[in-house]
Design a protein around this motif. Sequence first.
Motif, PDB file in Angstrom:
ATOM      1  N   THR A 137     115.559   9.825 -39.150  1.00 43.35           N
ATOM      2  CA  THR A 137     114.298  10.570 -39.225  1.00 43.35           C
ATOM      3  C   THR A 137     114.207  11.683 -38.193  1.00 43.35           C
ATOM      4  N   THR A 161     111.706  15.089 -38.399  1.00 42.86           N
ATOM      5  CA  THR A 161     112.114  14.947 -39.794  1.00 42.86           C
ATOM      6  C   THR A 161     111.961  16.269 -40.531  1.00 42.86           C
ATOM      7  N   ARG A 165     114.929  18.505 -42.529  1.00 42.09           N
ATOM      8  CA  ARG A 165     114.815  18.829 -43.952  1.00 42.09           C
ATOM      9  C   ARG A 165     114.810  20.330 -44.228  1.00 42.09           C
ATOM     10  N   ASP A 168     117.205  21.657 -46.795  1.00 37.31           N
ATOM     11  CA  ASP A 168     117.083  21.169 -48.167  1.00 37.31           C
ATOM     12  C   ASP A 168     116.297  22.121 -49.068  1.00 37.31           C
TER      13      ASP A 168
END
Length: 181
Positions: A137, A161, A165, A168
């Motif tokens: 995380t 986190t 990300r 992505d």
Amino acid sequence: MTSDGTVTTLLEELAGETIRLADLQHGGPAPAGALAALTDGIGCGPVLNRCTLLVGAVSGTTLVRARSVLAAEALPWPVHQDLTTTAEPIGRVLRRRRVETFRELLFSRALFAGEEPDPLDGAADAAPPRGPDQAVTGALRIYRVFIGGRPAMVVGEVFTTACLRLGDAPGPDEPRSMTIT
């Protein structure tokens, strides 16, 4: 990629927005482990303790929680002034002032669900047992910055986190991908 090695520039590339400091605080006691890493047990005179969040200027998303302990006497005076009177990230100040540095990684590890360590707290060094289904995380890294051959600061960063990300989501110009293991 157009990063110059500072975390702020890298985050701006990945997030596609300007990164600013939020909740900047100066003062308070410096963690003993950070002082030991900063001074190599020799002592360094007065220190500056700086805590902040690196957030997206538009999104407001917290990407990094950072804490730094700086040896005041090891900093060039203009850098010392900027770091105590502005809300500018350390890397930008060093770059703008054209200060040559050497960074030494002291520690890094993945963080797991429920962990939110202080970036320079020695208790964060030991990872708790990880279950087979427990997801990463965040990430923690601690490094020392030398200026003129002298330890000038110890920096601890917790990458959230949301930060992990960033790779992505496709950017405005092309798809991006990033794998963090």
